[in-house]
Design a protein around this motif. Structure first.
Motif, PDB file in Angstrom:
ATOM      1  N   ASN A 157     -29.385  11.485  -9.951  1.00 12.31           N
ATOM      2  CA  ASN A 157     -30.776  11.130  -9.657  1.00 12.31           C
ATOM      3  C   ASN A 157     -30.988  10.712  -8.210  1.00 12.31           C
ATOM      4  OD1 ASN A 157     -31.221  11.507 -12.404  1.00 12.31           O
ATOM      5  ND2 ASN A 157     -31.051   9.321 -12.889  1.00 12.31           N
ATOM      6  N   ASN A 158     -29.987  10.046  -7.625  1.00  8.60           N
ATOM      7  CA  ASN A 158     -30.103   9.485  -6.282  1.00  8.60           C
ATOM      8  C   ASN A 158     -28.980  10.053  -5.407  1.00  8.60           C
ATOM      9  OD1 ASN A 158     -30.073   7.935  -3.949  1.00  8.60           O
ATOM     10  ND2 ASN A 158     -30.313   5.975  -4.992  1.00  8.60           N
ATOM     11  N   PRO A 159     -29.250  11.068  -4.605  1.00 10.49           N
ATOM     12  CA  PRO A 159     -28.191  11.684  -3.799  1.00 10.49           C
ATOM     13  C   PRO A 159     -27.458  10.696  -2.902  1.00 10.49           C
ATOM     14  CG  PRO A 159     -30.118  13.093  -3.833  1.00 10.49           C
ATOM     15  CD  PRO A 159     -30.529  11.798  -4.475  1.00 10.49           C
ATOM     16  N   LYS A 160     -28.156   9.675  -2.390  1.00  6.10           N
ATOM     17  CA  LYS A 160     -27.493   8.687  -1.552  1.00  6.10           C
ATOM     18  C   LYS A 160     -26.449   7.914  -2.352  1.00  6.10           C
ATOM     19  CE  LYS A 160     -28.351   4.748   1.530  1.00  6.10           C
ATOM     20  NZ  LYS A 160     -29.390   3.866   2.124  1.00  6.10           N
ATOM     21  N   LYS A 161     -26.799   7.524  -3.561  1.00  6.41           N
ATOM     22  CA  LYS A 161     -25.833   6.818  -4.398  1.00  6.41           C
ATOM     23  C   LYS A 161     -24.683   7.743  -4.778  1.00  6.41           C
ATOM     24  CE  LYS A 161     -25.400   3.752  -8.358  1.00  6.41           C
ATOM     25  NZ  LYS A 161     -26.077   2.987  -9.428  1.00  6.41           N
ATOM     26  N   GLY A 162     -24.998   8.986  -5.086  1.00  3.77           N
ATOM     27  CA  GLY A 162     -23.937   9.939  -5.407  1.00  3.77           C
ATOM     28  C   GLY A 162     -22.951  10.100  -4.270  1.00  3.77           C
ATOM     29  N   ALA A 163     -23.466  10.182  -3.047  1.00  7.44           N
ATOM     30  CA  ALA A 163     -22.594  10.333  -1.882  1.00  7.44           C
ATOM     31  C   ALA A 163     -21.739   9.095  -1.661  1.00  7.44           C
ATOM     32  CB  ALA A 163     -23.437  10.626  -0.642  1.00  7.44           C
ATOM     33  N   THR A 164     -22.325   7.910  -1.821  1.00 10.22           N
ATOM     34  CA  THR A 164     -21.568   6.667  -1.667  1.00 10.22           C
ATOM     35  C   THR A 164     -20.473   6.575  -2.717  1.00 10.22           C
ATOM     36  OG1 THR A 164     -23.495   5.549  -0.751  1.00 10.22           O
ATOM     37  CG2 THR A 164     -21.743   4.143  -1.603  1.00 10.22           C
ATOM     38  N   PHE A 165     -20.790   6.970  -3.935  1.00  4.37           N
ATOM     39  CA  PHE A 165     -19.809   6.963  -5.017  1.00  4.37           C
ATOM     40  C   PHE A 165     -18.625   7.880  -4.688  1.00  4.37           C
ATOM     41  CE2 PHE A 165     -18.247   8.956  -8.935  1.00  4.37           C
ATOM     42  CZ  PHE A 165     -17.840   7.849  -9.663  1.00  4.37           C
ATOM     43  N   LEU A 166     -18.903   9.078  -4.227  1.00  6.85           N
ATOM     44  CA  LEU A 166     -17.818  10.015  -3.931  1.00  6.85           C
ATOM     45  C   LEU A 166     -16.980   9.540  -2.739  1.00  6.85           C
ATOM     46  CD1 LEU A 166     -19.609  13.432  -4.563  1.00  6.85           C
ATOM     47  CD2 LEU A 166     -18.112  12.132  -6.105  1.00  6.85           C
ATOM     48  N   LYS A 167     -17.611   8.869  -1.785  1.00 14.11           N
ATOM     49  CA  LYS A 167     -16.831   8.268  -0.690  1.00 14.11           C
ATOM     50  C   LYS A 167     -15.913   7.167  -1.224  1.00 14.11           C
ATOM     51  CE  LYS A 167     -20.214   9.234   2.971  1.00 14.11           C
ATOM     52  NZ  LYS A 167     -21.213   8.642   3.911  1.00 14.11           N
ATOM     53  N   LEU A 168     -16.391   6.414  -2.220  1.00 17.31           N
ATOM     54  CA  LEU A 168     -15.557   5.391  -2.835  1.00 17.31           C
ATOM     55  C   LEU A 168     -14.367   6.020  -3.548  1.00 17.31           C
ATOM     56  CD1 LEU A 168     -14.886   2.536  -3.789  1.00 17.31           C
ATOM     57  CD2 LEU A 168     -16.549   2.853  -5.646  1.00 17.31           C
ATOM     58  N   VAL A 169     -14.588   7.111  -4.252  1.00 16.64           N
ATOM     59  CA  VAL A 169     -13.469   7.817  -4.894  1.00 16.64           C
ATOM     60  C   VAL A 169     -12.426   8.206  -3.852  1.00 16.64           C
ATOM     61  CG1 VAL A 169     -12.794   9.878  -6.188  1.00 16.64           C
ATOM     62  CG2 VAL A 169     -14.909   8.668  -6.789  1.00 16.64           C
ATOM     63  N   GLU A 170     -12.895   8.726  -2.731  1.00 19.17           N
ATOM     64  CA  GLU A 170     -11.975   9.132  -1.657  1.00 19.17           C
ATOM     65  C   GLU A 170     -11.203   7.929  -1.110  1.00 19.17           C
ATOM     66  OE1 GLU A 170     -12.121  11.882   2.368  1.00 19.17           O
ATOM     67  OE2 GLU A 170     -13.948  10.879   1.689  1.00 19.17           O
ATOM     68  N   ALA A 185     -25.776  20.305  -7.584  1.00 18.81           N
ATOM     69  CA  ALA A 185     -25.154  19.958  -6.309  1.00 18.81           C
ATOM     70  C   ALA A 185     -24.173  18.808  -6.463  1.00 18.81           C
ATOM     71  CB  ALA A 185     -26.237  19.604  -5.287  1.00 18.81           C
ATOM     72  N   PHE A 186     -24.549  17.787  -7.231  1.00 17.49           N
ATOM     73  CA  PHE A 186     -23.630  16.674  -7.414  1.00 17.49           C
ATOM     74  C   PHE A 186     -22.385  17.103  -8.192  1.00 17.49           C
ATOM     75  CE2 PHE A 186     -21.759  13.286  -9.900  1.00 17.49           C
ATOM     76  CZ  PHE A 186     -21.401  12.417  -8.886  1.00 17.49           C
ATOM     77  N   ILE A 187     -22.553  17.869  -9.252  1.00 12.47           N
ATOM     78  CA  ILE A 187     -21.400  18.336 -10.026  1.00 12.47           C
ATOM     79  C   ILE A 187     -20.444  19.116  -9.130  1.00 12.47           C
ATOM     80  CG2 ILE A 187     -20.670  19.833 -11.911  1.00 12.47           C
ATOM     81  CD1 ILE A 187     -21.938  17.253 -12.888  1.00 12.47           C
ATOM     82  N   HIS A 188     -21.001  19.961  -8.275  1.00  8.58           N
ATOM     83  CA  HIS A 188     -20.171  20.747  -7.355  1.00  8.58           C
ATOM     84  C   HIS A 188     -19.400  19.836  -6.405  1.00  8.58           C
ATOM     85  CE1 HIS A 188     -18.969  24.012  -4.688  1.00  8.58           C
ATOM     86  NE2 HIS A 188     -19.424  23.298  -3.675  1.00  8.58           N
ATOM     87  N   GLU A 189     -20.073  18.841  -5.835  1.00  7.84           N
ATOM     88  CA  GLU A 189     -19.415  17.943  -4.895  1.00  7.84           C
ATOM     89  C   GLU A 189     -18.333  17.116  -5.587  1.00  7.84           C
ATOM     90  OE1 GLU A 189     -19.699  17.729  -1.565  1.00  7.84           O
ATOM     91  OE2 GLU A 189     -20.952  19.511  -1.761  1.00  7.84           O
ATOM     92  N   ALA A 190     -18.634  16.604  -6.781  1.00 15.82           N
ATOM     93  CA  ALA A 190     -17.662  15.780  -7.497  1.00 15.82           C
ATOM     94  C   ALA A 190     -16.425  16.578  -7.879  1.00 15.82           C
ATOM     95  CB  ALA A 190     -18.317  15.184  -8.745  1.00 15.82           C
ATOM     96  N   ALA A 191     -16.606  17.862  -8.140  1.00 16.07           N
ATOM     97  CA  ALA A 191     -15.480  18.697  -8.554  1.00 16.07           C
ATOM     98  C   ALA A 191     -14.497  18.971  -7.433  1.00 16.07           C
ATOM     99  CB  ALA A 191     -16.007  20.014  -9.111  1.00 16.07           C
ATOM    100  N   GLN A 192     -14.878  18.704  -6.185  1.00 16.62           N
ATOM    101  CA  GLN A 192     -14.011  19.018  -5.054  1.00 16.62           C
ATOM    102  C   GLN A 192     -12.734  18.178  -5.039  1.00 16.62           C
ATOM    103  OE1 GLN A 192     -14.936  21.793  -3.238  1.00 16.62           O
ATOM    104  NE2 GLN A 192     -16.465  21.694  -4.882  1.00 16.62           N
TER     105      GLN A 192
END
Length: 349
Positions: A200-213, A242-249
């Motif tokens: 729902n929130n691309p900014k939160k999604g991006a922050t989350f994936l940076k945290l995973v990294e 788009a989020f599913i694709h990014e998370a799958a990386q």
């Protein structure tokens, strides 16, 4: 012979422009677990296990269970010690019925503060480790995976949440420690970091994936990514994919961990959308999510969990949320498939 897809659509016909399924809850769907290419789950509370209608529908359509709240710290950790009666019963029920079990949640920012208050730094660390060892260890070999860290990212996506775990053990260090302790307690479970509003929130999604990294770079044994997928049906087309694709990386298994999609609009101006229009939006967002997820390689698909069996079981239908009209799940109060169920079925067939 007509295809299953044509039967799903033909009996009800098309709705408004852009809609791909009927809003009417009268089109049958096959057992969801029979057509899904991965585990399809739901959540449960012990009281529901005594409801024959709930049990019948759950066993027909799902093959994995997540305890809705009775495996969380707010239930297990009491002033008198640990209590395991409810999560034990859910685990035993799953075993008796051949259902997989997903464990949630070991560490959540909103829980545990009172129980840990006043502990010395040494005792704080010891009790943190002891809790994870006791809970994850008790169900080792019984769960497929654990939500180790839940909802670590700030609501608006601007950094991480500040809370007692971070204050006492370090913003990143408490997460690394939790994953390490969970790995020791249950080496074979898939260990997840889980959050919501990531689509729902691309900014939160991006922050989350940076945290995973960051966690992976710190050596934390993160084994999977959980996205709760409480979907906003008004987000633009393509945002979920788009989020599913990014998370799958990352190459890790993804869990759609708490799927639902409210047809209500929270806040803002009065909602003048018709029911049919809102149902179209709901159908399309569920279909987009399921299609994008199903296209991932098999090893990246841990499973899809709906956050409730019937609409009336949903947290979205409990006070103060309930207006008696929302339909966020796959089946309504009369066990009839909704647009959510038909979007899933069409995506899988």
């Amino acid at each position: 012979m007509p295809s299953r897809r044509s039967l799903l659509l033909g009996a009800a016909g098309l709705m408004a422009s852009g809609c791909r399924a009927s809003a009417q809850p009268d089109t049958a769907v096959p057992p969801l677990k029979s057509i899904a290419p991965y585990r399809v789950g739901t959540c449960a509370m012990t009281g529901q296990l005594d409801d024959p209608a709930w049990t019948r529908l759950a066993l027909e359509h799902y093959n994995q269970i997540t305890p809705e709240w009775e495996m969380k710290m707010e239930y297990i950790l009491t002033p008198d010690g640990y209590r395991f009666d409810a999560p034990d019963r859910i685990a035993d029920w799953c075993e008796a019925h051949g259902m997989a079990l997903h464990g949630t949640t070991l560490v959540w920012y909103s829980q545990g503060e009172e129980a840990f208050r006043g502990l010395s730094p040494v005792d704080y660390r010891q009790q943190f480790d002891r809790y994870i060892a006791a809970v994850a260890g008790r169900y080792a070999g019984k769960v497929r995976g654990w939500d180790v860290i839940n909802e670590a990212v700030a609501e608006d996506g601007n950094g991480l949440r500040q809370h007692h775990w971070a204050q006492n053990l370090g913003e990143l260090d408490h997460m690394v420690r939790a994953f390490e302790q969970a790995k020791l307690a249950d080496p074979d479970a898939v260990l997840f970091i889980n959050d919501y509003n990531l689509e729902n929130n691309p900014k939160k999604g991006a922050t989350f994936l940076k945290l995973v990294e960051r966690l992976l770079n710190a050596g934390a044994p993160v084994g999977g990514i959980g996205t709760q997928s409480h979907l906003d049906i008004e987000i633009p087309e393509g945002q979920i994919s788009a989020f599913i694709h990014e998370a799958a990386q990352f190459g890790l298994p993804l869990h759609i961990s708490e799927l639902d999609a409210s047809r209500r609009r929270e806040g803002g101006p009065p909602d003048v959308r018709s029911v049919s229009f809102r149902t179209t939006q709901q159908f399309d967002r569920i279909a987009e999510l399921t299609t994008a997820y199903s296209r991932l390689p098999e090893h990246k698909r841990y499973g899809l969990t709906l956050w409730g069996v019937r609409d009336t079981d949903s947290w979205l239908r409990r006070p103060p949320h309930d207006d008696g009209k929302d339909s966020p799940l796959a089946f309504d109060a009369f066990e009839r498939p909704t647009a959510v169920a038909r979007a899933l079925a069409e995506s899988w067939t």
